[in-house]
Design a protein around this motif. Structure first.
Motif: not given
Length: 309
Positions: A13-15, A56-61, A80-83, A123-130
């Motif tokens: 989680h990003p926090g 296993f990245d739960s944000h890479w849909f 992050s485009d989310e936060m 190909l972009g990255r997602h924070y569950p991986t980063i």
């Protein structure tokens, strides 16, 4: 012959990527135990000596396929485009493992499955991986990382054969592979105007609903017993309805690689169960090599957390 040398459910989680001062403020004077848990998990990783880490990245849909990233190297600066107001300016530079990704696709095609390798420099990255790459110091360890997507137009049962193809490709290789299911358990967010029940934001009572807490703890207890079959039996009536993050894609694909309903690897909790915006988070390690020393990781040395820009 290759092998899976360990596996874990890991919170991303990003926090946790905010500075320690802010995290301690949110914790009413104490940091999230998930931060110390990263240190405990790193010790586990060092002990099993993997050649490759699969996340296993739960944000890479994705739509239509379970994708496996086949790039050779990833470098850049993550935002992050989310936060973006705090999760930004995160440099990353790590290797991939295209041979393993392509081998997974080959096995899946043999079986009539839907795992496909993708290799694209933009190909972009997602924070569950980063976040895991940074918090677990995978760059420092120079470990190749292979990310796997969560296919959004699957029924939950279809994640298990995706994991089975991954497990078979690993067995056919000469690689020692670590599996990390990056995501939460119950994933119902609190509203924007939510008022915490406990001043320590991470406290489990701040998870969105009491029934989600009860369900998460039941799943954790079953993991400790190695009864993944019973989790699957209850999936439709319980965990699918809460629901888990990415509808449990991260856990289900990992479990498929570990044997599905036949998996009896017992879970060891490496952190407290905590709240994050209403979602239930924990680190759980699954020892896949019984001959290794399974000492309580909480007695291991201190861990210095990552602080981002």
């Amino acid at each position: 012959m290759g092998k899976i040398v360990g596996a874990a459910i890991v919170s991303h989680h990003p926090g946790l990527m905010q500075c320690e001062e802010f995290r301690v403020y949110m914790g009413a004077g104490a940091d999230s135990d998930l931060i110390a848990g990263y240190g405990r998990l790193r010790k586990k990783i060092e002990a099993v000596k993997p050649d490759v880490v699969m996340i296993f990245d739960s944000h890479w849909f994705t739509t239509g396929y379970h994708l496996v990233d086949a790039g050779e190297r990833y470098s850049g600066t993550y935002i992050s485009d989310e936060m973006p107001w705090y999760l930004h300016g995160v440099p990353y530079d790590y290797r991939g493992h295209p041979e393993l990704a392509l081998a997974i696709e080959a096995v899946s095609r043999e079986r009539g499955g839907y795992n496909r390798a993708i290799r694209h420099p933009e190909l972009g990255r997602h924070y569950p991986t980063i976040n895991l790459v940074k918090q677990l110091r995978l760059e420092t360890m120079d470990l190749p990382v292979v990310a796997v997507s969560s296919c959004q137009n699957c029924d939950w049962e279809q994640f298990l054969p995706s994991g089975e193809a991954i497990g078979e490709a690993i067995r056919r290789s000469d690689l020692r592979v670590l599996l990390l299911a990056s995501g939460a358990l119950s994933h119902k967010f609190n509203g924007i105007d939510w008022k915490p029940r406990n001043p320590r934001i991470y406290h489990e009572s701040n998870v969105s609903r009491p029934e989600n807490i009860e369900s998460d703890k039941q799943a954790i207890a079953l993991m400790k017993e190695g009864r993944h079959d019973l989790i699957l039996e209850r999936w439709d009536e319980d965990y699918r309805r809460k629901p888990w993050e990415a509808f449990g894609a991260h856990y289900l694909q990992m479990l498929g690689a570990l044997g599905g309903t036949a998996c009896r690897f017992k879970g060891e909790t490496l952190s407290d169960y905590e709240n994050a915006r209403g979602t239930g988070n924990i680190h759980v390690w699954f020892e896949t090599q019984p001959h290794l020393d399974t000492q309580d990781a909480r007695g291991l040395s201190e861990y210095t957390p990552i602080v981002t820009a």
